[in-house]
Design a protein around this motif. Structure first.
Motif, PDB file in Angstrom:
ATOM      1  N   LYS A   1       0.752  -1.178  -0.051  1.00 59.69           N
ATOM      2  CA  LYS A   1       0.011  -0.114   0.095  1.00 59.69           C
ATOM      3  C   LYS A   1       0.896   1.323  -0.016  1.00 59.69           C
ATOM      4  N   PHE A   2       0.340   2.443  -0.508  1.00 56.90           N
ATOM      5  CA  PHE A   2       0.878   3.780  -0.333  1.00 56.90           C
ATOM      6  C   PHE A   2       0.542   4.234   0.982  1.00 56.90           C
ATOM      7  N   THR A   3       1.677   5.201   1.566  1.00 55.79           N
ATOM      8  CA  THR A   3       1.430   5.720   2.668  1.00 55.79           C
ATOM      9  C   THR A   3       0.170   6.771   2.525  1.00 55.79           C
ATOM     10  N   ASP A   4       0.000   7.398   1.205  1.00 51.47           N
ATOM     11  CA  ASP A   4      -0.930   8.176   0.907  1.00 51.47           C
ATOM     12  C   ASP A   4      -1.583   7.855  -0.413  1.00 51.47           C
ATOM     13  N   SER A   5      -3.115   7.734  -0.195  1.00 51.37           N
ATOM     14  CA  SER A   5      -3.947   7.461  -1.397  1.00 51.37           C
ATOM     15  C   SER A   5      -4.171   8.379  -2.433  1.00 51.37           C
ATOM     16  N   LYS A   6      -3.831   9.809  -2.074  1.00 49.36           N
ATOM     17  CA  LYS A   6      -4.002  10.569  -2.601  1.00 49.36           C
ATOM     18  C   LYS A   6      -3.134  11.918  -2.398  1.00 49.36           C
ATOM     19  N   ILE A   7      -2.408  12.466  -3.434  1.00 51.03           N
ATOM     20  CA  ILE A   7      -1.494  13.723  -3.312  1.00 51.03           C
ATOM     21  C   ILE A   7      -1.693  14.480  -4.263  1.00 51.03           C
ATOM     22  N   THR A   8      -1.161  15.923  -3.833  1.00 47.25           N
ATOM     23  CA  THR A   8      -1.215  16.804  -5.029  1.00 47.25           C
ATOM     24  C   THR A   8       0.107  17.540  -5.275  1.00 47.25           C
ATOM     25  N   ILE A   9       0.533  17.764  -6.275  1.00 44.57           N
ATOM     26  CA  ILE A   9       1.615  18.430  -6.757  1.00 44.57           C
ATOM     27  C   ILE A   9       1.631  19.413  -7.863  1.00 44.57           C
ATOM     28  N   ALA A  10       2.445  20.221  -8.142  1.00 48.08           N
ATOM     29  CA  ALA A  10       2.176  21.290  -9.079  1.00 48.08           C
ATOM     30  C   ALA A  10       3.022  20.805 -10.200  1.00 48.08           C
ATOM     31  N   GLU A  11       2.584  21.352 -11.319  1.00 49.89           N
ATOM     32  CA  GLU A  11       3.286  21.238 -12.595  1.00 49.89           C
ATOM     33  C   GLU A  11       4.794  21.371 -12.626  1.00 49.89           C
ATOM     34  N   GLY A  12       5.635  20.427 -12.889  1.00 52.90           N
ATOM     35  CA  GLY A  12       7.049  20.530 -12.904  1.00 52.90           C
ATOM     36  C   GLY A  12       7.617  19.995 -11.655  1.00 52.90           C
ATOM     37  N   ASP A  13       6.758  19.774 -10.588  1.00 55.49           N
ATOM     38  CA  ASP A  13       7.373  19.375  -9.474  1.00 55.49           C
ATOM     39  C   ASP A  13       7.507  17.807  -9.305  1.00 55.49           C
ATOM     40  N   GLN A  14       8.418  17.340  -8.339  1.00 54.09           N
ATOM     41  CA  GLN A  14       8.382  16.033  -8.086  1.00 54.09           C
ATOM     42  C   GLN A  14       8.268  15.588  -6.659  1.00 54.09           C
ATOM     43  N   ALA A  15       8.028  14.296  -6.713  1.00 59.56           N
ATOM     44  CA  ALA A  15       7.890  13.551  -5.154  1.00 59.56           C
ATOM     45  C   ALA A  15       7.612  12.167  -5.300  1.00 59.56           C
ATOM     46  N   TRP A  16       8.326  11.783  -4.080  1.00 64.32           N
ATOM     47  CA  TRP A  16       8.484  10.391  -4.027  1.00 64.32           C
ATOM     48  C   TRP A  16       7.156   9.432  -3.459  1.00 64.32           C
ATOM     49  N   LEU A  17       6.802   8.648  -4.257  1.00 64.23           N
ATOM     50  CA  LEU A  17       5.679   7.690  -3.573  1.00 64.23           C
ATOM     51  C   LEU A  17       6.131   6.409  -2.761  1.00 64.23           C
ATOM     52  N   ASP A  18       5.813   6.499  -1.397  1.00 53.80           N
ATOM     53  CA  ASP A  18       6.284   5.293  -0.628  1.00 53.80           C
ATOM     54  C   ASP A  18       5.493   4.224  -0.579  1.00 53.80           C
ATOM     55  N   ALA A  19       5.819   3.192  -1.079  1.00 51.83           N
ATOM     56  CA  ALA A  19       5.132   1.937  -0.938  1.00 51.83           C
ATOM     57  C   ALA A  19       5.644   0.919   0.151  1.00 51.83           C
ATOM     58  N   ILE A  20       4.544   0.606   0.707  1.00 50.13           N
ATOM     59  CA  ILE A  20       4.987  -0.091   2.252  1.00 50.13           C
ATOM     60  C   ILE A  20       4.637  -1.453   1.849  1.00 50.13           C
ATOM     61  N   ILE A  21       5.429  -2.442   1.893  1.00 48.23           N
ATOM     62  CA  ILE A  21       5.456  -3.943   1.552  1.00 48.23           C
ATOM     63  C   ILE A  21       5.686  -4.780   2.778  1.00 48.23           C
ATOM     64  N   LYS A  22       4.580  -5.594   3.012  1.00 46.62           N
ATOM     65  CA  LYS A  22       4.658  -6.409   4.245  1.00 46.62           C
ATOM     66  C   LYS A  22       4.659  -7.972   3.653  1.00 46.62           C
ATOM     67  N   PRO A  23       5.381  -8.803   4.522  1.00 48.84           N
ATOM     68  CA  PRO A  23       6.351  -8.437   5.766  1.00 48.84           C
ATOM     69  C   PRO A  23       7.321  -7.604   5.067  1.00 48.84           C
ATOM     70  N   ASN A  24       8.165  -6.804   6.239  1.00 50.14           N
ATOM     71  CA  ASN A  24       8.880  -5.798   5.859  1.00 50.14           C
ATOM     72  C   ASN A  24      10.337  -6.483   5.454  1.00 50.14           C
ATOM     73  N   THR A  25      10.558  -7.988   5.480  1.00 52.89           N
ATOM     74  CA  THR A  25      11.656  -8.685   5.001  1.00 52.89           C
ATOM     75  C   THR A  25      11.558  -9.085   3.526  1.00 52.89           C
ATOM     76  N   ALA A  26      10.303  -8.773   3.107  1.00 57.45           N
ATOM     77  CA  ALA A  26      10.135  -8.767   1.739  1.00 57.45           C
ATOM     78  C   ALA A  26      10.982  -7.922   0.756  1.00 57.45           C
ATOM     79  N   ASN A  27      11.809  -8.331  -0.082  1.00 56.91           N
ATOM     80  CA  ASN A  27      12.592  -7.551  -0.523  1.00 56.91           C
ATOM     81  C   ASN A  27      12.265  -7.232  -2.288  1.00 56.91           C
TER      82      ASN A  27
END
Length: 201
Positions: A122-148
């Motif tokens: 799952k993503f930490t945020d289900s909805k985000i807003t960014i400006a045109e030309g901007d960048q952002a990281w999408l943080d995906a949480i995978i369980k179990p955390n030992t999965a690589n």
């Protein structure tokens, strides 16, 4: 010193120069090496291990140091690659023995760590807003955390927002799009809605 003697020396020098220029330049043979030296492999998945720079008179044999965790499921007919399979969570090495005329010339190793099959993403945020030309990281949480496993990211509209292989998004033009992260081992997905607003410029 007479002219005939000087011409003879010049002719010899020219002939030697031509021989040196026309002589083929030798290239040192490259040593065999693996396409990867270490690997995180999700349980129940496979990976193709290849030997590079193998000459025509050299062969490779593949063996796991612990078949409880990693097995060699198949070897290519040209004996230059094999399929390795993550059988259970744990670590092992694939020992690759290179032979030439039935004599061992070198031994290569690939470290393999088998990680658990992911059960959720799952993503930490289900909805985000960014400006045109901007960048952002999408943080995906995978369980179990030992999965690589690294998910595959896809944008529903690359003209609005693009995403790279690591989850970095870039606002391209105003609008709305959905970023989907997929775990190939299980088909599990996570989605995030991205709204791109017009820049202030």
């Amino acid at each position: 010193m007479n002219t005939r003697f000087l011409k003879g020396i010049a002719a010899c020098a020219l002939a030697l120069a031509l021989v040196l220029v026309s002589a083929p330049v030798g290239h040192a043979a490259q040593s065999p090496k693996l396409n990867i030296k270490s690997l995180h492999l999700t349980k129940t998945t496979s990976f193709t291990l290849r030997v590079r720079n193998l000459s025509d008179d050299e062969t490779a044999s593949f063996k796991s140091t612990n078949t409880d965790y990693v097995t060699v499921s198949s070897v290519a007919s040209n004996k230059k690659s094999c399929e390795i399979y993550g059988k259970a969570v744990g670590s092992a090495k694939i020992k690759v023995t290179i032979k030439k005329n039935k004599k061992v010339v070198t031994t290569l190793y690939c470290k393999v760590k088998v990680t658990p099959v992911p059960v959720s993403i799952k993503f930490t945020d289900s909805k985000i807003t960014i400006a045109e030309g901007d960048q952002a990281w999408l943080d995906a949480i995978i369980k179990p955390n030992t999965a690589n496993e690294t998910p595959v990211y896809v944008s529903s509209d690359d003209d609005v927002v693009s995403v790279n292989v690591r989850g970095l998004i870039t606002g391209i033009s105003p609008g709305k799009a959905t970023i989907t992260a997929t775990l190939l081992s299980t088909g599990l997905t996570a989605k995030c809605t991205v709204i791109v607003t017009a820049s202030d410029d």
